[in-house]
Design a protein around this motif. Structure first.
Motif, PDB file in Angstrom:
ATOM      1  N   UNK A   1      15.084  -4.685 -15.839  1.00 23.59           N
ATOM      2  CA  UNK A   1      14.231  -4.270 -14.929  1.00 23.59           C
ATOM      3  C   UNK A   1      14.710  -5.038 -13.770  1.00 23.59           C
ATOM      4  N   UNK A   2      15.147  -4.520 -12.782  1.00 20.59           N
ATOM      5  CA  UNK A   2      15.787  -5.322 -11.647  1.00 20.59           C
ATOM      6  C   UNK A   2      16.868  -6.291 -12.247  1.00 20.59           C
ATOM      7  N   UNK A   3      16.553  -7.500 -11.824  1.00 23.87           N
ATOM      8  CA  UNK A   3      17.296  -8.741 -12.184  1.00 23.87           C
ATOM      9  C   UNK A   3      16.812  -9.310 -13.538  1.00 23.87           C
TER      10      UNK A   3
ATOM     11  N   UNK B   1      10.864  -0.043  -7.805  1.00 23.91           N
ATOM     12  CA  UNK B   1       9.810   0.633  -8.666  1.00 23.91           C
ATOM     13  C   UNK B   1       8.548   0.304  -7.923  1.00 23.91           C
ATOM     14  N   UNK B   2       7.810   1.333  -7.874  1.00 27.48           N
ATOM     15  CA  UNK B   2       6.299   1.207  -7.240  1.00 27.48           C
ATOM     16  C   UNK B   2       5.402   1.776  -8.299  1.00 27.48           C
ATOM     17  N   UNK B   3       4.456   0.813  -8.822  1.00 22.11           N
ATOM     18  CA  UNK B   3       3.551   1.060  -9.913  1.00 22.11           C
ATOM     19  C   UNK B   3       2.247   0.989  -9.276  1.00 22.11           C
ATOM     20  N   UNK B   4       1.419   1.864  -9.239  1.00 24.64           N
ATOM     21  CA  UNK B   4       0.104   1.815  -8.912  1.00 24.64           C
ATOM     22  C   UNK B   4      -0.844   0.784  -9.666  1.00 24.64           C
ATOM     23  N   UNK B   5      -1.672   0.190  -8.561  1.00 23.05           N
ATOM     24  CA  UNK B   5      -2.565  -0.905  -9.356  1.00 23.05           C
ATOM     25  C   UNK B   5      -4.207  -0.243  -9.438  1.00 23.05           C
ATOM     26  N   UNK B   6      -4.659  -0.801 -10.435  1.00 15.55           N
ATOM     27  CA  UNK B   6      -6.185  -0.405 -10.874  1.00 15.55           C
ATOM     28  C   UNK B   6      -7.249  -1.487 -11.003  1.00 15.55           C
ATOM     29  N   UNK B   7      -8.171  -0.998 -11.058  1.00 15.57           N
ATOM     30  CA  UNK B   7      -9.393  -2.225 -11.413  1.00 15.57           C
ATOM     31  C   UNK B   7      -9.714  -3.070 -10.363  1.00 15.57           C
ATOM     32  N   UNK B   8      -9.378  -2.848  -9.047  1.00 12.28           N
ATOM     33  CA  UNK B   8      -9.342  -3.622  -8.025  1.00 12.28           C
ATOM     34  C   UNK B   8      -8.827  -5.122  -7.916  1.00 12.28           C
ATOM     35  N   UNK B   9      -7.687  -4.917  -8.909  1.00 12.96           N
ATOM     36  CA  UNK B   9      -6.954  -6.316  -8.941  1.00 12.96           C
ATOM     37  C   UNK B   9      -6.179  -6.711  -7.453  1.00 12.96           C
TER      38      UNK B   9
ATOM     39  N   UNK C   1       1.014  -1.225  -0.080  1.00 13.36           N
ATOM     40  CA  UNK C   1      -0.032  -0.012  -0.068  1.00 13.36           C
ATOM     41  C   UNK C   1       0.828   1.166  -0.073  1.00 13.36           C
ATOM     42  N   UNK C   2       0.482   2.038  -0.690  1.00  8.70           N
ATOM     43  CA  UNK C   2       1.285   3.628  -0.724  1.00  8.70           C
ATOM     44  C   UNK C   2       0.926   4.379   0.399  1.00  8.70           C
ATOM     45  N   UNK C   3       1.502   5.536   0.523  1.00  5.91           N
ATOM     46  CA  UNK C   3       1.263   6.240   1.768  1.00  5.91           C
ATOM     47  C   UNK C   3      -0.331   6.718   1.773  1.00  5.91           C
ATOM     48  N   UNK C   4      -1.079   6.976   0.807  1.00  4.79           N
ATOM     49  CA  UNK C   4      -2.391   7.015   0.865  1.00  4.79           C
ATOM     50  C   UNK C   4      -3.231   5.818   1.015  1.00  4.79           C
ATOM     51  N   UNK C   5      -2.688   4.893   1.092  1.00  2.00           N
ATOM     52  CA  UNK C   5      -3.504   3.538   1.474  1.00  2.00           C
ATOM     53  C   UNK C   5      -3.916   2.786  -0.001  1.00  2.00           C
ATOM     54  N   UNK C   6      -3.571   3.441  -1.032  1.00  2.00           N
ATOM     55  CA  UNK C   6      -3.759   2.596  -2.418  1.00  2.00           C
ATOM     56  C   UNK C   6      -2.974   1.638  -2.820  1.00  2.00           C
ATOM     57  N   UNK C   7      -3.127   0.746  -3.501  1.00  2.00           N
ATOM     58  CA  UNK C   7      -2.173  -0.774  -3.590  1.00  2.00           C
ATOM     59  C   UNK C   7      -1.340  -0.165  -4.833  1.00  2.00           C
ATOM     60  N   UNK C   8      -0.103  -0.719  -4.641  1.00  2.00           N
ATOM     61  CA  UNK C   8       0.896  -0.724  -5.740  1.00  2.00           C
ATOM     62  C   UNK C   8       1.396  -2.046  -5.651  1.00  2.00           C
ATOM     63  N   UNK C   9       2.254  -2.231  -7.034  1.00  2.00           N
ATOM     64  CA  UNK C   9       3.079  -3.549  -7.047  1.00  2.00           C
ATOM     65  C   UNK C   9       4.613  -2.891  -7.063  1.00  2.00           C
ATOM     66  N   UNK C  10       5.273  -3.642  -6.591  1.00  2.00           N
ATOM     67  CA  UNK C  10       6.940  -3.071  -6.153  1.00  2.00           C
ATOM     68  C   UNK C  10       7.728  -4.155  -6.557  1.00  2.00           C
ATOM     69  N   UNK C  11       8.702  -3.794  -7.180  1.00  2.00           N
ATOM     70  CA  UNK C  11       9.958  -4.559  -7.674  1.00  2.00           C
ATOM     71  C   UNK C  11      11.166  -3.991  -7.734  1.00  2.00           C
ATOM     72  N   UNK C  12      12.423  -4.493  -7.238  1.00  2.00           N
ATOM     73  CA  UNK C  12      13.676  -3.887  -7.172  1.00  2.00           C
ATOM     74  C   UNK C  12      14.221  -3.464  -8.633  1.00  2.00           C
ATOM     75  N   UNK C  13      14.904  -2.518  -8.671  1.00  2.00           N
ATOM     76  CA  UNK C  13      15.480  -1.792  -9.940  1.00  2.00           C
ATOM     77  C   UNK C  13      17.299  -2.264 -10.140  1.00  2.00           C
ATOM     78  N   UNK C  14      17.630  -2.265 -11.165  1.00  2.00           N
ATOM     79  CA  UNK C  14      19.036  -2.628 -11.291  1.00  2.00           C
ATOM     80  C   UNK C  14      19.905  -1.934 -10.640  1.00  2.00           C
ATOM     81  N   UNK C  15      19.604  -0.386 -10.779  1.00  2.00           N
ATOM     82  CA  UNK C  15      20.725   0.426 -10.064  1.00  2.00           C
ATOM     83  C   UNK C  15      20.267   0.825  -8.726  1.00  2.00           C
TER      84      UNK C  15
END
Length: 369
Positions: A328-330, A266-274, A248-262
């Motif tokens: 993208x990450x590894x 990365x934190x990408x917001x999710x939509x459509x109730x997935x 969950x992001x600071x505002x409580x909205x869900x996001x999907x996270x994965x590590x970056x190579x550098x």
């Protein structure tokens, strides 16, 4: 014309089970593609529909008639093979007439039928030639013509274009689609080429290891694949998969996270109730190559788009579009870009990710969340 219904169909060769309970239904006039990698059981399934292979268990109906024990010649089907299967010593006309001769069709009716089908397929100039005097595409038209003169209830195609070169495959694919639009016959079409399946079929059955993984219209199969196998098989280049975690992001909205190579995440917001449907925080994020684009004024801050950057490792221009391998990450992922936004090798490219089109899969079951 007739429908086709397959119920819990199984096929074993000794202890090896090739088909594991297949259920399919083709409505009258529908074009169904059976697609999957070599060895998935699609050609065996077609052979069973044709009566060329016996049924271990289950039922096959053509129209309202159970045909499990019906001989191939009595099933009211016509089959077009990968190898054309034309008689080399007969002319095109004789090849087309052979089946009608065997059934005792009067000569006058034969002539009329051959003339009609030859005009439909534009093979009138070749009627006196032998198959050896024809190109691959012309031979395939003759093979289709031989099937069409029967006026069957059901057409079966077994990888009919796989022996042709790339350009001719595209041309013949168009001809087959036009043909189906003209005659409207129920058609079952086997191919390992997912582009053929997407462009020709009204519905696609994606097969893997003797089972139907998904049976749906092309748009659903491509944009809402049932599992990671379907998502990876359909599409060229195939869907990118990234191991990720829902937070969950600071505002409580869900996001999907994965590590970056550098470094960093990365934190990408999710939509459509997935996120609400996920059984675990661990997920597989699926992104099609065309849903990655260079950040610009048109997509920056756009609803549903997330921003990040990625290192460009390889650039592959193809003319109409440019493919790029990104870090993208590894994981390496592939992006599809228009030439005017094409990346450069070594660039740390600013990306816009269309998260409204992203898919999440359960790592345990590989099924779409």
């Amino acid at each position: 014309m007739a429908s086709l219904t397959i119920r819990n169909l199984r096929k074993s060769f000794g202890v090896v089970e090739v088909l594991k309970g297949v259920d399919l239904e083709a409505n009258t006039g529908e074009f169904i593609a059976l697609v999957g990698p070599s060895g998935c059981g699609k050609s065996t399934l077609l052979a069973m529909i044709a009566g060329l292979e016996t049924v271990t268990s289950g039922e096959i109906y053509i129209g309202d008639r159970l045909v499990n024990s019906v001989q191939p010649k009595d099933r009211d089907i016509a089959m077009v093979f990968q190898s054309y299967a034309l008689y080399p010593t007969m002319s095109v006309k004789e090849n087309m007439a052979f089946g009608m001769e065997s059934r005792g069709v009067p000569k006058a009716e034969q002539e009329k039928t051959i003339a009609r089908v030859a005009a439909l397929l534009q093979i009138e100039p070749f009627l006196k030639r032998k198959p050896g005097q024809l190109s691959g595409g012309q031979r395939q038209r003759v093979a289709m013509g031989r099937a069409l003169v029967r006026d069957p209830a059901l057409f079966l195609f077994d990888e009919p274009l796989s022996n042709l070169d790339a350009k001719l495959r595209v041309d013949m694919r168009t001809e087959i689609k036009k043909l189906h639009q003209r005659i409207g016959k129920t058609t079952i079409y086997v191919t390992h080429d997912q582009v053929e399946a997407m462009t020709l079929a009204s519905r696609i059955a994606v097969m893997h290891q003797g089972e139907v993984q998904q049976f749906a219209d092309p748009d659903t199969v491509y944009n809402r694949p049932a599992n990671t196998f379907v998502a990876g098989f359909m599409g060229s280049p195939s869907m990118n998969f990234i191991d990720a975690e829902i937070t969950s992001t600071g505002g409580g909205a869900p996001a999907v996270n994965f590590p970056l190579s550098g470094g960093g995440v990365a934190s990408l917001p999710l939509h459509n109730g997935v996120a609400d449907r996920a059984q675990s925080k661990k997920v597989i994020l699926g992104i099609r190559p065309e849903h990655l684009s260079r950040q610009s004024a048109s997509n920056s801050g756009k609803q549903g788009f997330a921003t990040m950057s990625a290192l460009v490792e390889v650039v592959e221009p193809t003319g109409a579009e440019t493919m790029a391998v990104l870090k993208f990450g590894d994981r390496e992922v592939v992006g599809r870009f228009s030439p005017d936004e094409a990346p450069k090798t070594g660039e740390n490219m600013p990306l816009a990710v269309d998260m409204t089109r992203a898919c999440l899969f359960d790592p345990a079951t590989t099924r779409l969340i």
